[in-house]
Structures are given as C-alpha cells and as structure tokens.
Design a protein around this motif. Structure first.
Motif, PDB file in Angstrom:
ATOM      1  N   SER A 235      41.323 -11.413  -6.944  1.00 51.72           N
ATOM      2  CA  SER A 235      41.520 -12.712  -7.603  1.00 51.72           C
ATOM      3  C   SER A 235      42.270 -13.669  -6.685  1.00 51.72           C
ATOM      4  O   SER A 235      42.948 -13.262  -5.738  1.00 51.72           O
ATOM      5  CB  SER A 235      42.299 -12.532  -8.904  1.00 51.72           C
ATOM      6  N   GLU A 236      42.154 -14.942  -6.977  1.00 56.28           N
ATOM      7  CA  GLU A 236      42.884 -15.981  -6.242  1.00 56.28           C
ATOM      8  C   GLU A 236      44.388 -15.784  -6.377  1.00 56.28           C
ATOM      9  O   GLU A 236      45.148 -16.023  -5.433  1.00 56.28           O
ATOM     10  CB  GLU A 236      42.481 -17.359  -6.786  1.00 56.28           C
ATOM     11  N   GLU A 237      44.820 -15.330  -7.556  1.00 57.74           N
ATOM     12  CA  GLU A 237      46.250 -15.112  -7.794  1.00 57.74           C
ATOM     13  C   GLU A 237      46.808 -14.017  -6.882  1.00 57.74           C
ATOM     14  O   GLU A 237      47.931 -14.125  -6.378  1.00 57.74           O
ATOM     15  CB  GLU A 237      46.494 -14.739  -9.269  1.00 57.74           C
ATOM     16  N   GLU A 238      46.013 -12.963  -6.674  1.00 58.29           N
ATOM     17  CA  GLU A 238      46.457 -11.882  -5.783  1.00 58.29           C
ATOM     18  C   GLU A 238      46.666 -12.395  -4.364  1.00 58.29           C
ATOM     19  O   GLU A 238      47.661 -12.077  -3.700  1.00 58.29           O
ATOM     20  CB  GLU A 238      45.419 -10.757  -5.760  1.00 58.29           C
ATOM     21  N   LEU A 239      45.720 -13.193  -3.909  1.00 60.82           N
ATOM     22  CA  LEU A 239      45.814 -13.739  -2.550  1.00 60.82           C
ATOM     23  C   LEU A 239      47.014 -14.658  -2.415  1.00 60.82           C
ATOM     24  O   LEU A 239      47.747 -14.616  -1.417  1.00 60.82           O
ATOM     25  CB  LEU A 239      44.532 -14.503  -2.198  1.00 60.82           C
ATOM     26  N   LEU A 240      47.245 -15.474  -3.416  1.00 63.63           N
ATOM     27  CA  LEU A 240      48.364 -16.411  -3.377  1.00 63.63           C
ATOM     28  C   LEU A 240      49.697 -15.675  -3.414  1.00 63.63           C
ATOM     29  O   LEU A 240      50.653 -16.066  -2.728  1.00 63.63           O
ATOM     30  CB  LEU A 240      48.264 -17.388  -4.553  1.00 63.63           C
ATOM     31  N   ASP A 241      49.770 -14.599  -4.185  1.00 65.55           N
ATOM     32  CA  ASP A 241      51.009 -13.800  -4.248  1.00 65.55           C
ATOM     33  C   ASP A 241      51.336 -13.202  -2.880  1.00 65.55           C
ATOM     34  O   ASP A 241      52.494 -13.187  -2.456  1.00 65.55           O
ATOM     35  CB  ASP A 241      50.864 -12.686  -5.291  1.00 65.55           C
ATOM     36  N   ILE A 242      50.306 -12.692  -2.193  1.00 66.20           N
ATOM     37  CA  ILE A 242      50.519 -12.115  -0.861  1.00 66.20           C
ATOM     38  C   ILE A 242      50.966 -13.201   0.115  1.00 66.20           C
ATOM     39  O   ILE A 242      51.867 -12.988   0.933  1.00 66.20           O
ATOM     40  CB  ILE A 242      49.235 -11.428  -0.362  1.00 66.20           C
ATOM     41  N   TYR A 243      50.335 -14.370   0.017  1.00 65.69           N
ATOM     42  CA  TYR A 243      50.708 -15.492   0.889  1.00 65.69           C
ATOM     43  C   TYR A 243      52.177 -15.862   0.699  1.00 65.69           C
ATOM     44  O   TYR A 243      52.921 -16.035   1.676  1.00 65.69           O
ATOM     45  CB  TYR A 243      49.812 -16.689   0.595  1.00 65.69           C
ATOM     46  N   LYS A 244      52.606 -15.961  -0.544  1.00 62.44           N
ATOM     47  CA  LYS A 244      54.000 -16.336  -0.827  1.00 62.44           C
ATOM     48  C   LYS A 244      54.967 -15.271  -0.321  1.00 62.44           C
ATOM     49  O   LYS A 244      56.030 -15.588   0.220  1.00 62.44           O
ATOM     50  CB  LYS A 244      54.186 -16.537  -2.331  1.00 62.44           C
ATOM     51  N   LYS A 245      54.580 -14.012  -0.477  1.00 64.53           N
ATOM     52  CA  LYS A 245      55.461 -12.917  -0.040  1.00 64.53           C
ATOM     53  C   LYS A 245      55.604 -12.895   1.485  1.00 64.53           C
ATOM     54  O   LYS A 245      56.688 -12.635   2.023  1.00 64.53           O
ATOM     55  CB  LYS A 245      54.897 -11.583  -0.532  1.00 64.53           C
ATOM     56  N   ASP A 246      54.510 -13.172   2.193  1.00 63.32           N
ATOM     57  CA  ASP A 246      54.505 -13.075   3.663  1.00 63.32           C
ATOM     58  C   ASP A 246      54.722 -14.407   4.355  1.00 63.32           C
ATOM     59  O   ASP A 246      54.716 -14.465   5.594  1.00 63.32           O
ATOM     60  CB  ASP A 246      53.162 -12.497   4.139  1.00 63.32           C
ATOM     61  N   LYS A 373      43.631 -18.016   3.854  1.00 58.66           N
ATOM     62  CA  LYS A 373      43.155 -17.274   2.674  1.00 58.66           C
ATOM     63  C   LYS A 373      42.110 -16.226   3.050  1.00 58.66           C
ATOM     64  O   LYS A 373      42.169 -15.082   2.586  1.00 58.66           O
ATOM     65  CB  LYS A 373      42.580 -18.242   1.641  1.00 58.66           C
ATOM     66  N   ASP A 374      41.160 -16.581   3.912  1.00 59.78           N
ATOM     67  CA  ASP A 374      40.114 -15.629   4.295  1.00 59.78           C
ATOM     68  C   ASP A 374      40.703 -14.439   5.046  1.00 59.78           C
ATOM     69  O   ASP A 374      40.270 -13.291   4.852  1.00 59.78           O
ATOM     70  CB  ASP A 374      39.057 -16.317   5.156  1.00 59.78           C
ATOM     71  N   LYS A 375      41.682 -14.706   5.904  1.00 59.27           N
ATOM     72  CA  LYS A 375      42.328 -13.626   6.655  1.00 59.27           C
ATOM     73  C   LYS A 375      43.050 -12.678   5.700  1.00 59.27           C
ATOM     74  O   LYS A 375      42.967 -11.444   5.844  1.00 59.27           O
ATOM     75  CB  LYS A 375      43.312 -14.221   7.654  1.00 59.27           C
ATOM     76  N   ILE A 376      43.760 -13.231   4.724  1.00 61.04           N
ATOM     77  CA  ILE A 376      44.452 -12.406   3.730  1.00 61.04           C
ATOM     78  C   ILE A 376      43.443 -11.605   2.925  1.00 61.04           C
ATOM     79  O   ILE A 376      43.639 -10.411   2.645  1.00 61.04           O
ATOM     80  CB  ILE A 376      45.314 -13.286   2.802  1.00 61.04           C
TER      81      ILE A 376
END
Length: 515
Positions: A235-246, A373-376
């Motif tokens: 999901s988009e939310e999963e990707l965004l959570d990882i982005y915020k964490k890293d 986003k694509d890399k994540i």
C-alpha cells in the motif's frame, strides 16, 4: 518594570559568568596560548574550532598541523611511486586521516601495555631487520655493497653485532633513533602480541575437518526473486511509513553548490613530440589565466563571449570529503567559500584546466517521497517475496506432501534430487550456505532441516547420505588443519580489534570544512 536593585543583582550574575569563563580560559591555556575566549567557551561545550583542529577522535582533538604533516608524508610516498594525479591526492588525504585514527587508538593501547620502545630496541631492529631505506643509505655511503651493487647483509650484520660500524654511519643511526621509528616498532610489537594471542579449539578443528566430508541432500528451494509481483501487495501507506522512518538517515541532502564551467582539455596525442605537447599545454594554461582575469574584471558571461567559448557542463558540488568530485578539494573549497556569481582561478584536473562559475546555492533538504517511492517499493517487494517464500516452505515442512509433486504444482518452487557436495561445499542451485553447513553437522540421514537461506534462496534440505567421521583420517590431518586455522586467525586478530575500537569511538571528521 525591573527595579534598579534587580538590575544590579542580574548584572552581578552576568559578570560572574564572564569571570568564570575568563578564569577557565586562562586555566586551560586558551588566552595564554593565543586562542580567544570564544574558542575556549566553544571547546567547553564540545564544539570543535576548525581554525585549529581538523576533527576529533574520542577525547583527542586532532590539530590541522598534525593532519598536514601526515598528509605530506603520504603525498611524498605516492610521489615516489609516480602517483601525483588528483585521485591519488584524494586517496592520500583519506589515508592520512585513517592513519591518524589508527595511531590515536594504538598509541593509547601501547601506553596501557607499556610497550614503548627504547634506543636499544631500535638498534636491534636496525641490526636484525634493516629496512630498505636504511640499507639504501648505507649503499649511498659506499658501505656494505656487493660487486653487483646489492646490499651485503652478512658483512653489515657482522660489524653491527660487534658494534664496529664505520664512524661515518653514526649520524645515519642517530637519525633513525627517532620518535617515528619507535612508534612504528611499538605498533608492530602490539600487533604481534595480539596476533600471537590467537588460539584454536578442538571444536574448531573438528568443524573444519567435517566440512570436507561428502554428502548428498535433496533440496526444495525458492528463488524469491522469481516470485511473481502479483502475489505481493504493498500500500501507499506502507511506503510512506518507510520513507518517514528512513528519511533522516537515507534521504537527507546536505547543502550543495551548483557551478558551471569551461574546460581546456589536456593535449593527448601520441604522434606529437613531448616538446610540442608541453608548448601546447603552456598555451592553454595561459588562455585559462587570461579567461579567469577577464571574468573577474567584467563577468563570466562576457569572458565566454570574448574568448568565443561555451559552458562545458554544470556540476552539483557537495562538501563531503570524498573522491567523487572531478574538481578536487580546491574546487570544492572555492565553491563553498564564495558567493553566487564568483568565478574561480584556473583549476587543474585530470581532464584538463577548469574555470568554475558559481550559479546557485542549494540549501539542505530532503529528497521528495515521489522521487524515491519506486526504490522503496522495490526493496519492500523483495522483503515481502522473502516472507512469502518463508511462509510457503514452513507450510510444506509441516505437511507430508511429496516434494516432487509440490515442485510440479508451483512454478516458483524447484526440487533438486541427490545434490552432491561436501558439508562445507557448494550445492546447485542454491550455492554455498553456511546455514546449510551448520545444519548438516547436526542432522542424521532422513532428517529435514528448518528453512535455511542464501542471498537469493530460501530452502529445505533432506539428508540422504553423509560420509562417516574417520578418527584415523582426522588424526592424520588434525595438525595441518590447526596450523591453517591459526594462520588465518593470526592474520586478523589485530585488525579485528582495531575495527572494534573504531566502532566504540565517536569520530568527528571535519576536513571537508577546512580543505
């Protein structure tokens, strides 16, 4: 409103604070040594003064002079090898810093273990293991040379052990009784002491021997890279959570400078005589000097028009201390130390002579989520495929289904019958696996392993045959195995210790702010 009495009370507190820092600065030698009170206060609060220091290793501040001395030694060493290009210079700068880090750590340990070196130890070293620089100096003095010009070690050692070297060598020997050679010998004593502490247990010898035993296994494996993407939901939310964490660790961009440049390329023509190439190089150097002068007097754009040149390209310059910049550290410092619109003097690079022109300052920022986003997603997809493969194999392990039938049913599952190798060897298709080797040490014929892994595979292994352990064969090979393991360990104990010490220390490298 404040009363006069309150103002007087507050002023007393303020003056007291100033007096405290003044006394502190005098105590630590700040004002006496030439530093100002601001520098002293900054040091008190942990800030490093880059006018004096290049960084900090643990509690030790490293002076600019110390770094420059180490750098000069390293540059001289590379110059003797004929390596004077910009890439070699950058390598020398990093090597110099790493040498200082290592020396800071080892000198502390040498002091703790009382491994300091005396003049007598240096002399013993010069007698028993004379280094090439020392023997070359003796040859230059026309001493202890063979007919072919090589060094006569036997003759030299005979005289040296009798303390009967010619008087002419006294100054040479005294020059070698220096702190530098003593530090080198002390570091070698520390390395030898640590490496000789290595030992080998019976368990390690047996384990190494077992790796040579032959075996056959059945494998049920999944290359999780081959699993269809349609089986993975993200999901988009999963990707965004990882982005915020890293975000802070992976996607923060330091301040950078955008520059454009003109380039006069080096003359490379094997058919031209060297004298002509030198003449042409001198000519383009003069053109670059004239261009830089015109750009300074008028403008970079006017200089382009006057010399009928065009911008070669633009660069994004970062201040970090690495070897990625084609303009060298002098170009980096110019870019960060001058305002927009400034043109540089000529800068010599591997490709030719550059003139830089600063066109923009890019403040620190974060890479946008959409840009990464694509890399994540690719990274998370790989992880989820691995989780999917693990779940599939766990279900298979708990069932009694035939591995042959399972492999026929699922295209991403592969069955390998009777894969042959040694316990520590390579098995097709999974390759070498330390996890499999460890499992085979403890599995009997007919037993199935837990789910194991390599870099691209998850798999199950069923033991078909394992060669019996031979006591006689083991005893015949035991000593050689012990020697082999001990040699490997002795080559790594010191460096493993040094690397672990580096991990414990807080190391602050501020060279990029200075050079």
């Amino acid at each position: 409103m404040l009363s006069m009495s309150k103002l007087r009370d507050n002023s007393k507190v303020f003056m007291g604070v100033l007096l405290f820092f003044f006394v502190l600065s005098m105590t630590v030698g700040g004002l006496v040594g030439g530093a100002n009170i601001i520098t002293t206060i900054q040091g008190f609060f942990g800030k490093i003064n880059t006018n004096l220091y290049v960084g900090k290793i643990g509690d030790s501040e490293i002076s600019i002079q110390k770094y420059q001395l180490e750098l000069r030694n390293e540059l001289n060493r590379l110059a003797r090898q004929g390596r004077t290009d910009s890439r070699s210079q950058m390598s020398a700068m990093n090597t110099a810093w790493n040498n200082i880090v290592d020396e800071t750590i080892t000198s502390k340990k040498i002091k703790e273990l009382n491994l300091s070196v005396s003049d007598e130890e240096v002399i013993d070293f010069l007698i028993n293991e004379p280094p090439p620089d020392f023997t070359n100096s003796l040859i230059e003095l026309k001493l202890y040379t063979n007919e072919d010009g090589s060094f006569n070690l036997d003759a030299y050692q005979t005289d040296a052990k009798k303390r009967a070297l010619p008087t002419i060598t006294n100054e040479l020997v005294q020059n070698w009784l220096s702190p530098g050679i003593k530090d080198w010998i002390a570091e070698r004593k520390l390395r030898t002491l640590m490496n000789n502490s290595a030992s080998v247990s019976e368990y390690e010898i047996i384990s190494d021997y077992k790796k040579s035993l032959s075996c056959e296994v059945d494998l049920l494996s999944i290359n999780f890279n081959n699993i269809d993407n349609d089986k993975i939901e993200i999901s988009e939310e999963e990707l965004l959570d990882i982005y915020k964490k890293d975000r802070d660790e992976k996607y923060f961009n330091e301040k950078s400078i955008s520059v454009e440049y003109v380039l006069w390329e080096n003359i490379i023509d094997s058919e031209l005589p060297d004298s002509i190439i030198v003449e042409k190089q001198d000519s383009i150097l003069q053109d670059a000097i004239d261009f830089a002068s015109e750009a300074e007097i008028t403008s970079f754009q006017n200089a382009l028009e006057s010399f009928n040149l065009s911008v070669k390209d633009t660069l994004l310059i970062k201040e970090e201390f690495n070897s990625n910049s084609p303009i060298g550290r002098s170009g980096v410092r110019f870019s960060f130390d001058n305002p927009i619109g400034t043109s540089s003097n000529y800068i010599t690079t591997e490709n030719g002579i550059m003139i830089l022109h600063i066109i923009d300052v890019n403040e620190s920022n974060y890479t946008a989520f959409e840009d990464v986003k694509d890399k994540i997603k690719n990274s998370l997809t790989r992880e989820k495929k691995k989780e999917f493969a693990l779940s599939e194999l766990n279900n298979i392990q708990s069932s009694n289904d035939s591995w042959v039938e399972i492999a026929e049913k699922y295209e991403y599952i592969e069955y390998t019958n009777n894969a042959e190798s040694t316990l520590g060897g390579t098995f097709k298709p999974i390759g070498r696996s330390n996890e499999l080797s460890g499992a085979l040490f403890n599995l009997n014929t007919g037993k199935i392993s837990e789910v194991l892994s390599t870099s691209n595979y998850l798999f199950l292994a069923e033991v078909k045959t394992i060669e019996n352990f031979s006591e006689s064969d083991y005893e015949s090979k035991k000593d050689s195995i012990n020697t082999s393991i001990l040699k490997r360990k002795r080559n790594s104990v010191y460096y493993n210790w040094l690397n672990e010490e580096k991990k414990k220390l807080e190391i602050t490298d501020l060279r990029h702010k200075i050079f």
